[in-house]
Design a protein around this motif. Structure first.
Motif, PDB file in Angstrom:
ATOM      1  N   PHE A 346       0.968  -1.063   0.190  1.00  0.00           N
ATOM      2  CA  PHE A 346       0.070  -0.060   0.225  1.00  0.00           C
ATOM      3  C   PHE A 346       1.133   0.862   0.106  1.00  0.00           C
ATOM      4  O   PHE A 346      -0.010   2.756  -0.145  1.00  0.00           O
ATOM      5  CB  PHE A 346      -1.035  -0.490   1.193  1.00  0.00           C
ATOM      6  CG  PHE A 346      -2.229  -0.975   1.235  1.00  0.00           C
ATOM      7  CD1 PHE A 346      -3.080  -1.282   0.721  1.00  0.00           C
ATOM      8  CD2 PHE A 346      -1.382  -2.505   2.216  1.00  0.00           C
ATOM      9  CE1 PHE A 346      -3.985  -2.884   0.763  1.00  0.00           C
ATOM     10  CE2 PHE A 346      -2.555  -3.261   2.276  1.00  0.00           C
ATOM     11  CZ  PHE A 346      -3.458  -3.578   1.171  1.00  0.00           C
ATOM     12  N   ASN A 348       2.994   2.567   2.446  1.00  0.00           N
ATOM     13  CA  ASN A 348       3.612   2.621   3.588  1.00  0.00           C
ATOM     14  C   ASN A 348       4.679   2.363   4.023  1.00  0.00           C
ATOM     15  O   ASN A 348       5.027   1.190   3.117  1.00  0.00           O
ATOM     16  CB  ASN A 348       2.452   2.388   5.290  1.00  0.00           C
ATOM     17  CG  ASN A 348       0.742   2.453   5.028  1.00  0.00           C
ATOM     18  OD1 ASN A 348      -0.084   1.645   4.136  1.00  0.00           O
ATOM     19  ND2 ASN A 348       0.645   3.565   5.370  1.00  0.00           N
ATOM     20  N   ALA A 402       2.974   7.588   5.600  1.00  0.00           N
ATOM     21  CA  ALA A 402       2.251   7.372   4.062  1.00  0.00           C
ATOM     22  C   ALA A 402       3.114   7.622   2.971  1.00  0.00           C
ATOM     23  O   ALA A 402       3.632   9.177   2.777  1.00  0.00           O
ATOM     24  CB  ALA A 402       0.486   8.644   4.914  1.00  0.00           C
ATOM     25  N   GLU A 433      -9.382   9.389   2.552  1.00  0.00           N
ATOM     26  CA  GLU A 433      -7.896   8.494   2.218  1.00  0.00           C
ATOM     27  C   GLU A 433      -6.312   8.362   2.920  1.00  0.00           C
ATOM     28  O   GLU A 433      -6.419   7.335   2.760  1.00  0.00           O
ATOM     29  CB  GLU A 433      -7.691   8.577   0.514  1.00  0.00           C
ATOM     30  CG  GLU A 433      -8.631   7.753  -0.265  1.00  0.00           C
ATOM     31  CD  GLU A 433      -9.724   9.138  -0.734  1.00  0.00           C
ATOM     32  OE1 GLU A 433     -10.173   9.791  -1.595  1.00  0.00           O
ATOM     33  OE2 GLU A 433      -9.674  10.356   0.356  1.00  0.00           O
ATOM     34  N   ASP A 434      -6.409   9.462   3.368  1.00  0.00           N
ATOM     35  CA  ASP A 434      -5.135   9.319   4.391  1.00  0.00           C
ATOM     36  C   ASP A 434      -5.553   8.130   5.303  1.00  0.00           C
ATOM     37  O   ASP A 434      -4.717   8.333   6.078  1.00  0.00           O
ATOM     38  CB  ASP A 434      -4.684  11.338   4.488  1.00  0.00           C
ATOM     39  CG  ASP A 434      -4.412  11.208   3.234  1.00  0.00           C
ATOM     40  OD1 ASP A 434      -3.729  10.886   1.977  1.00  0.00           O
ATOM     41  OD2 ASP A 434      -4.111  12.466   3.063  1.00  0.00           O
ATOM     42  N   MET A 437      -4.706   5.135   4.606  1.00  0.00           N
ATOM     43  CA  MET A 437      -3.569   4.305   4.456  1.00  0.00           C
ATOM     44  C   MET A 437      -2.912   4.742   5.858  1.00  0.00           C
ATOM     45  O   MET A 437      -2.284   3.880   6.369  1.00  0.00           O
ATOM     46  CB  MET A 437      -2.591   6.026   3.764  1.00  0.00           C
ATOM     47  CG  MET A 437      -1.420   5.633   3.018  1.00  0.00           C
ATOM     48  SD  MET A 437      -0.526   5.892   1.826  1.00  0.00           S
ATOM     49  CE  MET A 437      -1.444   6.277   0.762  1.00  0.00           C
TER      50      MET A 437
END
Length: 550
Positions: A346, A348, A402, A433-434, A437
């Motif tokens: 993702f 991260n 992120a 979305e943040d 995440m």
């Protein structure tokens, strides 16, 4: 009589230090005879290139330009070489929280309540950061339309001076194994490349834990073609318009030295002469606006004559947020900074540090710690003898960053004083979305902390929830706090958020500068730094910013 004797001894003491070989060396590093205090600068000078900001981009840029042209670098901070050991690995946090006049970091709070820092030293952020060195995500190179072969050569040019393979001792080895146990696969060994999985990254700290920085890249410079002035604060870019209707052209800058004396640096009449602003994601838009290039209503409200109404200057400011979990350890740990890293599917990034010197805590305590946790955390903070009021943490912190946050804010002028940090609003977690995440990243961090591989560095009597409460309690932001949020990771993300210092986006390509980094609407002016990025290039931007400068 006693006063006279004291004065004599004081003069003798000062003289002894002034002429001691170390201090003679410190005042003027012999390898950089072209680096001087701005107080020694002439009232007016002429140069083919004027680089504003001697940081991660400015130093390699100036060194490269000096191969064939006359270059002036104006750096608002001092030299990173004057105090040996000040920037060593163990003192990373001490340097960030130094409040003295000699601090390499200027402190500020963002408009959303996050305690942050701006570099003010030759070498810029590479002098105060955590040292992590890695190439950009290939997607970033593709998006920015850079020549891959030139990118590779430029990275290698940087690495010859300041990239090292770090040792992997007990704590970092446990982090590496825990990441693999948590599913951040495969293991990619030591590499400069940005690859999904777990890897060992390079560092700008050498085998003796001494820092190297972008300032070291000035060793490449042609000393006959370059001048670097320290404590030179640029107040304004000078523009001229030769004919009615012609585009404004940058012709020079006005800067002020440490004594408050003004100087003018002007471009020569060469067709290639340019001013290049490399003052970072905060400093570059600030200088453009102070010089009349920016949103007209904002400039007019400050009494700044508008050269070009450029509404996108300062907009789209972003930061990669940091969240994590502090982990006091029952065992001694090594001093380490981020060599083991997990890059998830993702995007991260999971990293960890341990055993650093910690400054006196001055942030807001939002809730008393439970007695057992308070005892463990207190005992984990071992006193450090050379540094009064300082402790070293027996333990560390596992953090996540992120990769590409969508939330953006702005940089706006607070005043016309270039020494004052402008308003900076990162707008953390404005986009859902943040938050999502961050939650995914924290789920991986929790897996690492709870893994069998990491168990020997955990107190069995302290739960993960306790560690999260500890982290949220001492996080140095001034946002509202909530507790017992183990089942509400979205709230924990908002409570414990900190900066990762990866500011970017306030002078974006296509909005403020073109694809060759020329400022839109004017001539002879470029911006080269992370302010031009639409996203950070990966786990850490410093290698890519230095590469871009080259």
């Amino acid at each position: 009589m006693e006063r006279g004797l004291w004065r004599f001894l004081k003069v003798l003491f000062v003289a002894a230090f002034a002429f001691h070989p170390y201090f003679c060396h410190a005042q003027k590093d012999p390898q950089y005879s072209f680096v001087q205090e701005a107080t020694s600068a002439p009232p007016v000078s002429y140069h083919s290139y004027i680089v504003v900001g001697g940081g991660a981009a400015g130093c390699p840029l100036a060194a490269t330009l000096s191969e064939k042209a006359n270059v002036l670098v104006l750096e608002r901070g001092g030299s990173p070489y004057l105090v040996p050991g000040k920037t060593d690995k163990v003192n990373f946090l001490i340097g960030l929280y130094d409040t003295s006049n000699e601090s390499y970091a200027q402190h500020f709070y963002s408009e959303d309540g996050i305690f942050s820092h701006r570099a003010r030293v030759l070498g810029g952020g590479t002098v105060i950061n955590a040292g992590y060195y890695s190439h950009a995500d290939p997607k970033f190179i593709e998006e920015t339309r850079l020549d891959p072969a030139l990118v590779k050569d430029s990275y290698q040019w940087v690495e010859k001076k300041l990239a090292f393979q770090p040792p992997i001792l007990q704590w970092q080895s446990a982090v590496k194994d825990a990441l693999l146990e948590a599913g951040v696969q495969p293991f990619n060994n030591f590499t400069y490349e940005h690859i999904v999985g777990t890897k060992i990254a390079a560092s700008i700290f050498d085998e003796n834990d001494h820092r190297h920085s972008a300032a070291d890249l000035l060793e490449y410079a042609n000393p006959g073609n370059i001048k670097v002035y320290l404590h030179a604060t640029v107040h304004q870019i000078i523009f001229t318009t030769e004919n009615n209707g012609s585009r404004p052209r940058a012709t020079g800058v006005i800067y002020v030295d440490a004594l408050g004396v003004k100087h003018t640096a002007s471009l020569t009449k060469d067709s290639t002469s340019e001013i290049i602003v490399s003052s970072g994601a905060i400093g570059s838009p600030q200088l453009l606006m102070l010089s009349g290039v920016g949103p007209a209503p904002q400039l007019q409200a400050m009494g700044i004559p508008v050269v070009v109404d450029q509404p996108m200057v300062g907009q789209n400011m972003a930061d990669n947020f940091l969240n994590g979990i502090i982990v006091p350890s029952p065992l001694p740990v090594e001093t380490s900074l981020l060599p083991s890293v997990g890059i998830t599917q993702f995007q991260n990034y999971i990293e960890a540090w341990s055993g650093l010197n910690m400054p006196p805590f001055t942030g807001p305590i939002r809730k008393p710690l439970p007695p057992l946790l308070n005892q463990i955390y207190t005992e984990a903070r071992k006193k450090v003898e050379p540094y009064p009021n300082t402790t070293r943490l027996q333990g560390g912190i596992i953090v996540q960053k992120a990769g590409r946050p969508l939330s953006t804010g702005y940089v706006e002028l607070k005043s016309t004083d270039p020494n004052e940090t402008p308003k900076v609003f990162f707008n953390y977690f404005n986009k859902t979305e943040d938050v999502d995440m961050c939650v995914r990243g924290m789920e991986t961090v929790i897996k690492v902390v709870n893994s069998n591989s990491f168990s020997k560095f955990r107190f069995t009597s302290v739960s993960t929830q306790d560690l999260m409460n500890l982290t949220a309690t001492i996080t140095s932001n001034v946002r509202p706090k909530h507790f017992n949020t183990a089942m509400s990771l979205p709230q924990y993300c908002k409570d414990s958020v900190s900066t990762f210092w990866h500011y970017h986006g306030s002078c974006q390509v296509g909005k403020v500068v073109d694809n060759d980094y020329r400022v839109l609407g004017v001539d002879n002016l470029r911006v080269i730094d992370a302010s031009t990025f639409h996203a950070t290039p990966g786990t850490n931007p410093q290698a890519t910013v230095m590469m871009l400068g080259r």
